[in-house]
Design a protein around this motif. Structure first.
Motif, PDB file in Angstrom:
ATOM      1  N   LEU A   1       0.831  -1.212   0.000  1.00 60.87           N
ATOM      2  CA  LEU A   1       0.000   0.000   0.000  1.00 60.87           C
ATOM      3  C   LEU A   1       0.860   1.254   0.000  1.00 60.87           C
ATOM      4  CD1 LEU A   1      -2.932  -0.856   2.461  1.00 60.87           C
ATOM      5  CD2 LEU A   1      -2.801  -1.133  -0.015  1.00 60.87           C
ATOM      6  N   LYS A   2       2.032   1.186   0.682  1.00 63.59           N
ATOM      7  CA  LYS A   2       2.924   2.351   0.666  1.00 63.59           C
ATOM      8  C   LYS A   2       3.369   2.669  -0.753  1.00 63.59           C
ATOM      9  CE  LYS A   2       5.203   1.906   5.149  1.00 63.59           C
ATOM     10  NZ  LYS A   2       6.548   1.833   5.744  1.00 63.59           N
ATOM     11  N   HIS A   3       3.549   1.627  -1.549  1.00 64.89           N
ATOM     12  CA  HIS A   3       3.926   1.845  -2.946  1.00 64.89           C
ATOM     13  C   HIS A   3       2.727   2.187  -3.825  1.00 64.89           C
ATOM     14  CE1 HIS A   3       7.732  -0.449  -1.973  1.00 64.89           C
ATOM     15  NE2 HIS A   3       8.147   0.662  -2.514  1.00 64.89           N
ATOM     16  N   ARG A   4       1.588   2.319  -3.218  1.00 65.92           N
ATOM     17  CA  ARG A   4       0.341   2.608  -3.946  1.00 65.92           C
ATOM     18  C   ARG A   4       0.113   1.584  -5.062  1.00 65.92           C
ATOM     19  NH1 ARG A   4      -0.444   9.216  -3.927  1.00 65.92           N
ATOM     20  NH2 ARG A   4      -0.658   9.319  -1.670  1.00 65.92           N
ATOM     21  N   LEU A   5       0.451   0.320  -4.743  1.00 63.77           N
ATOM     22  CA  LEU A   5       0.255  -0.737  -5.736  1.00 63.77           C
ATOM     23  C   LEU A   5      -1.212  -1.114  -5.850  1.00 63.77           C
ATOM     24  CD1 LEU A   5       3.334  -3.040  -5.062  1.00 63.77           C
ATOM     25  CD2 LEU A   5       2.996  -1.402  -6.914  1.00 63.77           C
ATOM     26  N   ASN A   6      -1.968  -0.902  -4.777  1.00 60.86           N
ATOM     27  CA  ASN A   6      -3.417  -1.008  -4.927  1.00 60.86           C
ATOM     28  C   ASN A   6      -4.092  -0.059  -3.951  1.00 60.86           C
ATOM     29  OD1 ASN A   6      -3.411  -2.467  -2.494  1.00 60.86           O
ATOM     30  ND2 ASN A   6      -3.321  -4.415  -3.578  1.00 60.86           N
ATOM     31  N   ARG A   7      -5.386   0.078  -4.121  1.00 56.54           N
ATOM     32  CA  ARG A   7      -6.092   1.132  -3.407  1.00 56.54           C
ATOM     33  C   ARG A   7      -7.379   0.587  -2.804  1.00 56.54           C
ATOM     34  NH1 ARG A   7      -7.115   7.245  -5.648  1.00 56.54           N
ATOM     35  NH2 ARG A   7      -7.730   8.090  -3.624  1.00 56.54           N
ATOM     36  N   PRO A   8      -7.283  -0.142  -1.698  1.00 57.24           N
ATOM     37  CA  PRO A   8      -8.507  -0.642  -1.071  1.00 57.24           C
ATOM     38  C   PRO A   8      -9.316   0.511  -0.465  1.00 57.24           C
ATOM     39  CG  PRO A   8      -6.581  -1.203   0.259  1.00 57.24           C
ATOM     40  CD  PRO A   8      -6.070  -0.547  -0.986  1.00 57.24           C
ATOM     41  N   SER A   9     -10.625   0.381  -0.535  1.00 61.21           N
ATOM     42  CA  SER A   9     -11.489   1.396   0.081  1.00 61.21           C
ATOM     43  C   SER A   9     -11.487   1.245   1.593  1.00 61.21           C
ATOM     44  CB  SER A   9     -12.912   1.223  -0.446  1.00 61.21           C
ATOM     45  OG  SER A   9     -13.321  -0.124  -0.211  1.00 61.21           O
ATOM     46  N   ALA A  10     -11.293  -0.002   2.038  1.00 68.31           N
ATOM     47  CA  ALA A  10     -11.343  -0.273   3.474  1.00 68.31           C
ATOM     48  C   ALA A  10     -10.412  -1.424   3.802  1.00 68.31           C
ATOM     49  CB  ALA A  10     -12.770  -0.637   3.880  1.00 68.31           C
ATOM     50  N   LEU A  11      -9.855  -1.402   5.004  1.00 71.75           N
ATOM     51  CA  LEU A  11      -9.090  -2.549   5.503  1.00 71.75           C
ATOM     52  C   LEU A  11      -9.878  -3.168   6.657  1.00 71.75           C
ATOM     53  CD1 LEU A  11      -5.307  -1.558   5.577  1.00 71.75           C
ATOM     54  CD2 LEU A  11      -6.607  -2.726   3.795  1.00 71.75           C
ATOM     55  N   VAL A  12      -9.957  -4.494   6.611  1.00 72.18           N
ATOM     56  CA  VAL A  12     -10.682  -5.235   7.644  1.00 72.18           C
ATOM     57  C   VAL A  12      -9.632  -5.967   8.480  1.00 72.18           C
ATOM     58  CG1 VAL A  12     -12.454  -6.979   8.055  1.00 72.18           C
ATOM     59  CG2 VAL A  12     -12.623  -5.486   6.042  1.00 72.18           C
ATOM     60  N   ASP A  13      -9.352  -5.415   9.652  1.00 68.40           N
ATOM     61  CA  ASP A  13      -8.300  -5.945  10.527  1.00 68.40           C
ATOM     62  C   ASP A  13      -8.814  -7.227  11.196  1.00 68.40           C
ATOM     63  OD1 ASP A  13      -6.374  -6.450  12.445  1.00 68.40           O
ATOM     64  OD2 ASP A  13      -6.315  -4.392  13.220  1.00 68.40           O
ATOM     65  N   LEU A  14      -8.093  -8.335  10.961  1.00 67.10           N
ATOM     66  CA  LEU A  14      -8.547  -9.631  11.482  1.00 67.10           C
ATOM     67  C   LEU A  14      -8.030  -9.914  12.892  1.00 67.10           C
ATOM     68  CD1 LEU A  14      -7.977 -11.809   8.244  1.00 67.10           C
ATOM     69  CD2 LEU A  14     -10.008 -10.478   8.915  1.00 67.10           C
ATOM     70  N   SER A  15      -7.276  -8.971  13.466  1.00 66.33           N
ATOM     71  CA  SER A  15      -6.582  -9.300  14.725  1.00 66.33           C
ATOM     72  C   SER A  15      -7.515  -9.359  15.925  1.00 66.33           C
ATOM     73  CB  SER A  15      -5.449  -8.301  14.983  1.00 66.33           C
ATOM     74  OG  SER A  15      -5.991  -7.036  15.280  1.00 66.33           O
ATOM     75  N   GLY A  16      -8.760  -8.917  15.765  1.00 68.27           N
ATOM     76  CA  GLY A  16      -9.680  -8.986  16.902  1.00 68.27           C
ATOM     77  C   GLY A  16     -10.565 -10.228  16.883  1.00 68.27           C
ATOM     78  N   ILE A  17     -10.290 -11.163  15.977  1.00 72.96           N
ATOM     79  CA  ILE A  17     -11.187 -12.318  15.808  1.00 72.96           C
ATOM     80  C   ILE A  17     -10.598 -13.558  16.474  1.00 72.96           C
ATOM     81  CG2 ILE A  17     -12.403 -13.762  14.123  1.00 72.96           C
ATOM     82  CD1 ILE A  17     -12.217 -11.461  12.123  1.00 72.96           C
ATOM     83  N   ALA A  18     -11.179 -13.951  17.596  1.00 75.69           N
ATOM     84  CA  ALA A  18     -10.635 -15.063  18.371  1.00 75.69           C
ATOM     85  C   ALA A  18     -10.664 -16.376  17.589  1.00 75.69           C
ATOM     86  CB  ALA A  18     -11.410 -15.213  19.686  1.00 75.69           C
ATOM     87  N   GLU A  19     -11.679 -16.554  16.716  1.00 74.46           N
ATOM     88  CA  GLU A  19     -11.806 -17.816  15.950  1.00 74.46           C
ATOM     89  C   GLU A  19     -10.608 -18.080  15.041  1.00 74.46           C
ATOM     90  OE1 GLU A  19     -15.838 -17.462  13.785  1.00 74.46           O
ATOM     91  OE2 GLU A  19     -15.564 -15.601  14.885  1.00 74.46           O
ATOM     92  N   LEU A  20      -9.841 -17.053  14.733  1.00 73.97           N
ATOM     93  CA  LEU A  20      -8.725 -17.235  13.801  1.00 73.97           C
ATOM     94  C   LEU A  20      -7.429 -17.582  14.519  1.00 73.97           C
ATOM     95  CD1 LEU A  20      -9.346 -14.230  11.368  1.00 73.97           C
ATOM     96  CD2 LEU A  20     -10.099 -16.600  11.133  1.00 73.97           C
ATOM     97  N   ARG A  21      -7.488 -17.647  15.861  1.00 72.05           N
ATOM     98  CA  ARG A  21      -6.249 -17.877  16.609  1.00 72.05           C
ATOM     99  C   ARG A  21      -6.159 -19.313  17.104  1.00 72.05           C
ATOM    100  NH1 ARG A  21      -7.385 -13.582  20.318  1.00 72.05           N
ATOM    101  NH2 ARG A  21      -7.717 -11.829  18.935  1.00 72.05           N
ATOM    102  N   GLY A  22      -5.009 -19.673  17.584  1.00 72.40           N
ATOM    103  CA  GLY A  22      -4.844 -20.936  18.289  1.00 72.40           C
ATOM    104  C   GLY A  22      -4.340 -22.064  17.421  1.00 72.40           C
TER     105      GLY A  22
END
Ligand SMILES: Cc1cc2nc3c(=O)[nH]c(=O)nc-3n(C[C@H](O)[C@H](O)[C@H](O)COP(=O)(O)OP(=O)(O)OC[C@H]3O[C@@H](n4cnc5c(N)ncnc54)[C@H](O)[C@@H]3O)c2cc1C
Ligand code: FES
Ligand code: FES
Lengths: 264, 167
Positions: A38-59
């Motif tokens: 993203l710093k290189h402006r290689l793409n331009r998402p309208s929104a980022l969905v941060d997955l770090s708050g989702i307990a189901e994805l851990r462990g």
């Protein structure tokens, strides 16, 4: 970096709903690949969905004869987790060689598999170990998951939730790191598992692939000599300033020998 | 504009950011903690390393908003209130582990995380591998490695004080 809207959902269902409603939204896990892009402006998402708050994805857990690792599990955790070190020590060793400490403290197995960088380490392991990629809606075998350079079978609004690795009798990994980028010029992951022998190659081609002749040779006799006798064809391998396709083809055999030695 | 609340070196700060604002920008430009450097801005050099909830991370490759609610330690947070240096800072001085000093804050933060993750001590090889993410263009690394080994002995109680570099 262009600006975007930031979301931090608490469940897989909420994350998928945001992605489904906005085709230009993208998930972010460790951000170690996405933020530099993203710093290189290689793409331009309208929104980022941060997955770090989702307990189901851990462990990390054992499920029958398989080790199931959540998508948000960091490289550092895979490298140091006692279950991984006991069940698939080669996977822990491999994770300990990804990037550097700071990359391993943020980067995740799910982000690496979803990104499918040709030189990334995990895709070779997933292919060799015959992993199953578990998403919010289906299970995909590794053979059907990695489609091409930076391309996977995931739909734009589909989340990788976990990866299931059948526990092998033995496995090993070896790669030759590019001295500057430290990414694999070629890496080979070998495994003797419940579904047979698997040999996964990364770094050498535009996408990680299984080396069928080496699998046949190791199935007949598991030894360094077996893979030493197999020559990888340079056709369709990468050729760039770092090395020719012929050089990489030779490296595949060299790394396969080292990987078999690593597996013991 | 989104707001983030971070505990930096033990003090809580709430700042307005854009979603795209990097953690290192908040540290340097909003909180004026300019000890954390930006060398490459491409996630490779490690000049920007800080601790996030105890783990070393590259502050140029984390959005400030991703760090909401975390504890951050920067190079400014290491010395005691009376100015006594952290054993790692003291060792870098004693062992001449810096020349221009640009990489030093990141080196020190990475080194402290490395020592803390190896409570039984570190081999020279482990120290060198542990510095994979930190680039120094001046020193040639040898004195950095020696400084970290000496500081590890002090931090882990194998030595009461820093061995002199002259020994
Ligand atoms: C200096 C440096 C050195 C590196 N060296 C290596 C190396 O030697 N070997 C190696 O393999 N890698 C290396 N990497 C890459 C690193 O492993 C990344 O962490 C990894 O490729 C991406 O993981 P991430 O969690 O950071 O994903 P992100 O950057 O957050 O995301 C990557 C992509 O995957 C998507 N995504 C993330 N999570 C999911 C999910 N759960 N479901 C669906 N899509 C998702 C994102 O939308 C994005 O497109 C290096 C990176 C750096 C910066
Ligand atoms: S400035 Fe962050 S790694 Fe170089
Ligand atoms: S001391 Fe100058 S870059 Fe390290």
């Amino acid at each position: 970096m262009y600006d975007f809207t930031y979301h931090k959902p608490a469940s897989v269902a909420d994350a998928v709903a945001i992605l489904a409603a906005d085709p230009d939204a993208k998930p972010i896990s460790g951000g170690m690949t996405l933020l530099p892009a993203l710093k290189h402006r290689l793409n331009r998402p309208s929104a980022l969905v941060d997955l770090s708050g989702i307990a189901e994805l851990r462990g990390i857990r054992q499920d029958g004869g398989a080790l199931v690792i959540g998508a948000m599990v960091k490289h550092y955790e895979v490298a140091t987790d006692s279950q991984v070190m006991a069940a698939i020590p080669a996977l822990a060793r491999m994770a300990s060689t990804i990037g550097d400490t700071q990359v391993r403290n943020r980067g995740t197995i799910g982000g690496s598999l979803a990104n499918n960088d040709p030189a990334a380490d995990y895709p070779a392991a997933a292919l060799a170990l015959r992993a199953t990629l578990i998403t919010d809606r289906r299970r995909i075998s590794a053979d059907d998951f990695f489609l091409g350079m930076f391309t996977t079978a995931l739909e734009p609004d589909e989340l990788l939730v976990a990866v299931s690795f059948p526990v092998p009798q033995k496995a090993g990994y070896a790669k030759l790191r590019n001295p500057a980028s430290r990414y694999a010029m070629a890496g080979v992951f070998v495994a003797q598992g419940p579904q047979g022998v698997g040999v996964g190659v990364n770094g050498a081609g535009p996408c990680a692939f299984r080396q069928a002749e080496m699998e046949a040779a190791l199935s007949a006799a598991w030894s360094v000599e077996s893979v030493a006798a197999v020559k990888q064809s340079p056709d369709e391998l990468n050729s760039d300033i770092h090395g020719s396709a012929e050089y990489r083809a030779n490296l595949v055999t060299v790394m396969a020998k080292r990987a078999v030695a690593d597996a013991g | 504009m989104p707001q983030v609340t971070l505990a930096v070196n033990g003090t809580s700060h709430t700042v307005e950011v854009e979603a795209r604002t990097l953690l290192v920008e908040v540290l340097r430009e909003k909180l004026r903690l300019t000890g954390t450097h930006v060398g490459c801005d491409t996630s490779q050099c490690g000049a920007c390393v800080v601790h996030l909830d105890g783990d070393s991370v590259k502050a140029c490759t984390i959005l400030a908003i991703q760090a909401e609610g975390t504890q951050i330690t920067t190079i400014e947070g290491l010395a005691a209130a009376d100015g006594t240096l952290h054993p790692m800072q003291e060792a870098f001085r004693e062992y001449h582990a810096l020349q221009c000093g640009f990489c030093t804050p990141g080196m020190v933060m990475s080194a402290i995380d490395l020592v803390q993750k190896h409570p039984q001590g570190l081999s020279e090889q482990e120290i060198r591998e542990g510095l994979e993410g930190n680039i120094c263009r001046c020193t040639g690394y040898h004195n950095i490695v020696k400084a970290i080994a000496a500081a590890a002995d002090v931090m882990q109680g194998r030595a009461g004080q820093l061995a002199s570099a002259a020994e």
